[in-house]
Design an enzyme around this catalytic site. Structure first.
Site, PDB file in Angstrom:
ATOM      1  N   ASN A 131       0.872  -1.175   0.000  1.00  0.00           N
ATOM      2  CA  ASN A 131       0.000   0.000   0.000  1.00  0.00           C
ATOM      3  C   ASN A 131       0.910   1.226   0.000  1.00  0.00           C
ATOM      4  OD1 ASN A 131      -1.879   1.989   0.407  1.00  0.00           O
ATOM      5  ND2 ASN A 131      -2.841   1.030   2.196  1.00  0.00           N
ATOM      6  N   ARG A 151      -2.523  -2.043  -3.591  1.00  0.00           N
ATOM      7  CA  ARG A 151      -3.760  -1.307  -3.413  1.00  0.00           C
ATOM      8  C   ARG A 151      -3.698  -0.055  -4.296  1.00  0.00           C
ATOM      9  NH1 ARG A 151      -5.255   3.301   0.428  1.00  0.00           N
ATOM     10  NH2 ARG A 151      -7.493   3.361   0.144  1.00  0.00           N
ATOM     11  N   HIS A 193     -13.253   2.195  -0.386  1.00  0.00           N
ATOM     12  CA  HIS A 193     -13.278   1.154   0.658  1.00  0.00           C
ATOM     13  C   HIS A 193     -13.841  -0.161   0.120  1.00  0.00           C
ATOM     14  CE1 HIS A 193     -13.561   4.369   4.085  1.00  0.00           C
ATOM     15  NE2 HIS A 193     -12.302   3.994   3.918  1.00  0.00           N
ATOM     16  N   LEU A 205     -16.182   2.260   9.469  1.00  0.00           N
ATOM     17  CA  LEU A 205     -16.001   3.506  10.211  1.00  0.00           C
ATOM     18  C   LEU A 205     -14.572   3.590  10.741  1.00  0.00           C
ATOM     19  CD1 LEU A 205     -19.334   3.312  12.299  1.00  0.00           C
ATOM     20  CD2 LEU A 205     -18.999   4.228   9.981  1.00  0.00           C
ATOM     21  N   ARG A 210     -13.266  14.962   7.615  1.00  0.00           N
ATOM     22  CA  ARG A 210     -14.027  15.290   6.398  1.00  0.00           C
ATOM     23  C   ARG A 210     -15.495  15.507   6.717  1.00  0.00           C
ATOM     24  NH1 ARG A 210     -12.132  10.199   3.199  1.00  0.00           N
ATOM     25  NH2 ARG A 210      -9.948  10.346   3.738  1.00  0.00           N
ATOM     26  N   GLU A 220      -8.117  -5.695   4.823  1.00  0.00           N
ATOM     27  CA  GLU A 220      -7.966  -5.360   3.403  1.00  0.00           C
ATOM     28  C   GLU A 220      -6.738  -6.026   2.786  1.00  0.00           C
ATOM     29  OE1 GLU A 220      -8.522  -1.321   4.756  1.00  0.00           O
ATOM     30  OE2 GLU A 220      -9.720  -0.925   2.970  1.00  0.00           O
TER      31      GLU A 220
HETATM   32  P1  ADP Z   1      -7.970   4.384   9.104  1.00  0.00           P
HETATM   33  O1  ADP Z   1      -9.243   4.868   8.519  1.00  0.00           O
HETATM   34  O2  ADP Z   1      -6.923   5.432   9.210  1.00  0.00           O
HETATM   35  O3  ADP Z   1      -7.465   3.089   8.555  1.00  0.00           O
HETATM   36  P2  ADP Z   1      -8.835   2.890  11.381  1.00  0.00           P
HETATM   37  O4  ADP Z   1      -9.824   2.034  10.697  1.00  0.00           O
HETATM   38  O5  ADP Z   1      -7.661   2.219  12.001  1.00  0.00           O
HETATM   39  O6  ADP Z   1      -8.330   4.109  10.556  1.00  0.00           O
HETATM   40  O7  ADP Z   1      -9.614   3.727  12.485  1.00  0.00           O
HETATM   41  C1  ADP Z   1      -8.934   4.699  13.222  1.00  0.00           C
HETATM   42  C2  ADP Z   1      -9.911   5.416  14.100  1.00  0.00           C
HETATM   43  O8  ADP Z   1     -10.591   4.459  14.922  1.00  0.00           O
HETATM   44  C3  ADP Z   1      -9.244   6.348  15.096  1.00  0.00           C
HETATM   45  O9  ADP Z   1      -9.041   7.617  14.564  1.00  0.00           O
HETATM   46  C4  ADP Z   1     -10.254   6.388  16.192  1.00  0.00           C
HETATM   47  O10 ADP Z   1     -11.130   7.482  15.944  1.00  0.00           O
HETATM   48  C5  ADP Z   1     -11.043   5.130  16.058  1.00  0.00           C
HETATM   49  N1  ADP Z   1     -10.929   4.257  17.229  1.00  0.00           N
HETATM   50  C6  ADP Z   1      -9.975   3.364  17.516  1.00  0.00           C
HETATM   51  N2  ADP Z   1     -10.224   2.773  18.704  1.00  0.00           N
HETATM   52  C7  ADP Z   1     -11.380   3.316  19.172  1.00  0.00           C
HETATM   53  C8  ADP Z   1     -12.172   3.147  20.340  1.00  0.00           C
HETATM   54  N3  ADP Z   1     -11.833   2.280  21.297  1.00  0.00           N
HETATM   55  N4  ADP Z   1     -13.287   3.893  20.457  1.00  0.00           N
HETATM   56  C9  ADP Z   1     -13.634   4.775  19.509  1.00  0.00           C
HETATM   57  N5  ADP Z   1     -12.942   4.973  18.384  1.00  0.00           N
HETATM   58  C10 ADP Z   1     -11.827   4.265  18.221  1.00  0.00           C
END
Ligand code: ADP
Length: 436
Positions: free
Chosen positions: A8, A131, A220, A249, A281, A424
């Site tokens: 990636n 990717r 995604h 999310l 965003r 992924e």
């Molecule tokens: P990316 O989209 O960068 O790949 P991820 O899927 O790893 O990110 O998600 C990252 C986000 O997940 C962090 O910015 C945070 O907001 C959220 N996150 C991680 N752990 C928790 C948690 N325990 N509770 C709420 N949100 C969380």
């Protein structure tokens, strides 16, 4: 041994994972940042998952890396390489030194394989999967890279200016390092190529839209495909009979309506800006807001781009871009954080409702990625009040601190609400094997 190397590439970063495909285990993974010292690199702004020792991608890669033995070599330059060799006792090593470009990053990665294992003599990949964010209308499945494919990826760079050129750098570096190994491009947009015109067409001048390739593409896709298929497997039901809503999310966030394994709608559009509220965003917004801010506020197009992509969402509303901080501040009584959380949940519920209507009902709603896998508050809030639609969340199941695929609805609820860790990298590797 049959391995696939998954790459990636970001403009200043390279994430990699070497996967043994016979048992789908991760042999090594790593992240090289600040390549060419072109700024602190995040691998991509689209929001794929980072990866570490955690082959399941269950959102615990950060903590597993922390839990691993960690060693830091002397900092002699600006590029940073973190390599993790998984196993029962995962080890994570960090070193810093100048790495001029992606070709040099590949050499550093190969050195790391020799040092920390496995040696490329034993584990030469049968394919290298890349990717690629934007496949436009041309690519709707994993594609073996040829010169023509590279020209097409480059041609699509105006739709993904940060990402497609970076992917090409990664592909070129991989071809130079492993000339005999097939390179495969796996596109974030591909899974959504099944959208019908009604779902992908914006109601603007059709000729203009056509000329500038303006339509919904969706992103995604690799995650939505992986998770919707994993949901069918978890439920023990045939994929082609299942109506699923996937809520990916992470920092970037998108919803996807999947009917019988096919994406029929998704919330991201021409770019990953549309749809759900994200870390930084805005997601959906009346386009006239931009005109208004330009005319009345004097904001330039670059200002608006910066505003909507980097200074909006949770960050813009509350000053906090990380959902963990937003939830704890909201629970501590911070008004701006509470509003940010409310707006986030309102938008999520809006899409769940829309997709139930589009699908004509739903069998499973699946949460995935950092927020979806970890935040019981978000999961409960997004689906609160939908009991009359057969959607219920069991409080104890939702609150349980578990990893791995799980059901958080009561067993007798008509709609299965699931948490399924996305992966992924594994999906890319699997798709590589279908064509390489
Ligand atoms: P990316 O989209 O960068 O790949 P991820 O899927 O790893 O990110 O998600 C990252 C986000 O997940 C962090 O910015 C945070 O907001 C959220 N996150 C991680 N752990 C928790 C948690 N325990 N509770 C709420 N949100 C969380």
């Amino acid at each position: 041994m049959s391995t696939v190397l998954v790459i990636n590439s970001g403009s200043s970063s390279l994430k990699y994972q070497l996967i043994e495909m016979t048992n789908e285990s991760v042999l090594a993974s790593g992240l090289i940042e600040r390549i060419g010292d072109r700024g602190a690199g995040s691998a991509n702004a689209q929001g794929t998952r980072a990866h570490g020792a955690d082959a399941q991608g269950d959102g615990s890669q950060g903590s597993s890396a922390q839990g691993a033995g960690s060693q830091t070599a002397g900092a002699t330059g600006s590029s940073k390489h973190t390599v993790t060799s998984p196993g029962a006792d995962p080890q994570s090593f960090t070193s810093e030194r100048p790495i001029a470009d992606h070709a040099a990053a590949f050499r550093v990665m190969i050195e790391a394989f020799e040092t920390h294992g496995p040696s490329m003599k034993d584990a030469l990949p049968v394919a290298i999967g890349h990717r690629v964010v934007h496949g436009g209308k041309r690519f709707f499945g994993p594609t073996v890279v040829t010169d023509l494919v590279k020209i097409n990826i480059e041609d699509l760079a105006d739709l993904a200016p940060l990402h497609n050129p970076a992917s090409l750098e990664g592909i070129n570096a991989a071809q130079a390092a492993f000339p005999s190994v097939p390179q495969v491009a796996v596109f974030d947009t591909a899974f959504h190529s099944t959208l019908a015109p009604a779902a992908y067409t914006y109601a603007i001048d059709a000729k203009l839209a056509d000329k500038y390739r303006v339509r919904r593409y969706g992103f995604h896709g690799t995650s939505h495909k992986f998770v919707s298929e994993a949901a069918a497997e978890f439920l023990g039901q045939p994929l082609d009979a299942l109506k699923t809503i996937v809520l990916h999310l992470g920092n970037g966030a998108s919803a996807c309506a999947v009917d019988g394994g096919r994406s029929v709608d998704t919330s991201m559009g021409l770019t990953p800006l549309e749809g759900l509220v994200m870390g930084t965003r805005s997601g959906d917004i009346d386009p006239a807001v931009l005109i208004h801010l330009h005319r009345k506020g004097g904001l330039s197009f670059d200002d608006l781009d910066e505003l909507l992509n980097r200074k909006s969402g949770l960050l813009g509303l509350s000053g906090r871009g990380d959902m963990r901080d937003v939830v704890s501040a909201a629970q501590a009584g911070d008004e701006a954080a509470r509003v940010a959380l409310d707006v986030y949940l309102h938008r999520l519920k809006h899409y769940v409702g829309a997709y139930i209507a589009e699908l004509g009902g739903v069998d499973a709603i699946v949460f995935t990625a950092g927020v979806g896998e970890n935040s019981d508050v978000v999961r409960a809030g997004a689906l609160a009040g939908l009991e009359r639609l057969g959607i219920r969340v069991d409080d104890a199941r939702n609150a349980a601190r578990e990893h791995g695929a799980r059901r958080i609805s009561p067993d007798d609820a008509p709609v299965a609400v699931l948490v399924i860790p996305t992966n992924e990298e594994l999906e890319i590797a699997r798709q590589c094997l279908t064509v390489a």
